[in-house]
Scaffold this motif. Sequence first.
Motif, PDB file in Angstrom:
ATOM      1  N   SER A  71       0.779  -1.065  -0.248  1.00  0.00           N
ATOM      2  CA  SER A  71       0.153   0.036   0.093  1.00  0.00           C
ATOM      3  C   SER A  71       0.800   1.359  -0.070  1.00  0.00           C
ATOM      4  O   SER A  71       1.706   1.492   0.932  1.00  0.00           O
ATOM      5  N   LYS A  73       1.167   4.992   0.783  1.00  0.00           N
ATOM      6  CA  LYS A  73       0.525   5.664   1.759  1.00  0.00           C
ATOM      7  C   LYS A  73       0.728   7.271   1.290  1.00  0.00           C
ATOM      8  O   LYS A  73       1.755   7.502   0.735  1.00  0.00           O
ATOM      9  N   LYS A  75      -0.824  11.496   1.668  1.00  0.00           N
ATOM     10  CA  LYS A  75      -1.491  12.611   2.365  1.00  0.00           C
ATOM     11  C   LYS A  75      -1.836  13.644   1.258  1.00  0.00           C
ATOM     12  O   LYS A  75      -1.227  14.246   0.316  1.00  0.00           O
ATOM     13  N   ASN A  76      -2.998  14.077   1.416  1.00  0.00           N
ATOM     14  CA  ASN A  76      -3.564  15.478   0.817  1.00  0.00           C
ATOM     15  C   ASN A  76      -2.840  16.580   1.432  1.00  0.00           C
ATOM     16  O   ASN A  76      -3.648  17.065   2.370  1.00  0.00           O
ATOM     17  N   PRO A  99      -8.668   4.669  -3.891  1.00  0.00           N
ATOM     18  CA  PRO A  99      -9.667   5.064  -3.013  1.00  0.00           C
ATOM     19  C   PRO A  99     -10.905   5.583  -3.836  1.00  0.00           C
ATOM     20  O   PRO A  99     -10.428   6.487  -4.961  1.00  0.00           O
ATOM     21  N   GLU A 101     -13.502   7.508  -2.808  1.00  0.00           N
ATOM     22  CA  GLU A 101     -13.987   8.795  -2.245  1.00  0.00           C
ATOM     23  C   GLU A 101     -13.134   9.942  -2.431  1.00  0.00           C
ATOM     24  O   GLU A 101     -11.669   9.589  -2.178  1.00  0.00           O
ATOM     25  N   ILE A 103     -10.277  12.593  -0.858  1.00  0.00           N
ATOM     26  CA  ILE A 103      -9.478  12.574   0.182  1.00  0.00           C
ATOM     27  C   ILE A 103      -9.592  14.410   0.781  1.00  0.00           C
ATOM     28  O   ILE A 103      -8.901  15.125  -0.222  1.00  0.00           O
ATOM     29  N   GLU A 107      -6.008  14.854   5.127  1.00  0.00           N
ATOM     30  CA  GLU A 107      -6.456  13.374   5.264  1.00  0.00           C
ATOM     31  C   GLU A 107      -5.334  12.491   4.768  1.00  0.00           C
ATOM     32  O   GLU A 107      -4.683  13.068   3.501  1.00  0.00           O
ATOM     33  N   ASP A 108      -5.202  11.105   5.065  1.00  0.00           N
ATOM     34  CA  ASP A 108      -4.460  10.166   4.509  1.00  0.00           C
ATOM     35  C   ASP A 108      -5.183   9.288   3.590  1.00  0.00           C
ATOM     36  O   ASP A 108      -6.522   9.361   3.810  1.00  0.00           O
ATOM     37  N   GLY A 109      -4.581   8.794   2.574  1.00  0.00           N
ATOM     38  CA  GLY A 109      -4.978   7.741   2.104  1.00  0.00           C
ATOM     39  C   GLY A 109      -4.126   6.610   1.352  1.00  0.00           C
ATOM     40  O   GLY A 109      -2.882   6.763   1.974  1.00  0.00           O
ATOM     41  N   GLU A 110      -4.698   5.798   0.908  1.00  0.00           N
ATOM     42  CA  GLU A 110      -3.587   4.571   0.277  1.00  0.00           C
ATOM     43  C   GLU A 110      -3.857   4.037  -0.992  1.00  0.00           C
ATOM     44  O   GLU A 110      -5.088   3.990  -1.295  1.00  0.00           O
ATOM     45  N   SER A 132      -4.689  12.310 -11.209  1.00  0.00           N
ATOM     46  CA  SER A 132      -5.681  12.868 -10.063  1.00  0.00           C
ATOM     47  C   SER A 132      -5.897  14.390 -10.512  1.00  0.00           C
ATOM     48  O   SER A 132      -5.226  14.983 -11.434  1.00  0.00           O
TER      49      SER A 132
END
Length: 151
Positions: A71, A73, A75-76, A99, A101, A103, A107-110, A132
């Motif tokens: 993954s 990882k 961050k926005n 993801p 949804e 971000i 917030e964080d995402g992966e 993106s």
Amino acid sequence: MKKTLLLALAALTFASCQQNKSSETEAATTVVSDSSSNVAAVAGAGDAVIAFETANYNFGKITQGEKVSYSYKFKNTGKGPLIITNAEASCGCTVPEVPKEPIKPGEDGEIKVVFNSDGKIGLQDKVITVTSNAVPAVTALHLTGEIKERQ
């Protein structure tokens, strides 16, 4: 092309700084560097910015036929919601999952990636191209390692 883009960005930045230095409504900008291509991009005050913990993952040595999961990882770090529109791997043996949804800022995402080494041998460098609404709009992630032949 890159040189022209950088010169245009520099000229635009210089010109905007000269127009009204004391204006409180001037949009804030952030310079973001994409280490994979050394191109600088300018993020506006409401833009999303994607910052990966690492863009390169080396899974080491595995035996042919094994699967590797990882993954990436991120961050926005921008001021607007981050929407990942696509993630595409350089070959069908690597499957990314992004993801669904947006971000939110801060917030964080992966991005989850599964690599199937079946039919592969030797050194591998699989590239996952992430698209993106962030600045920069395209980011390249690398999944590398070595595959040993089954005994």
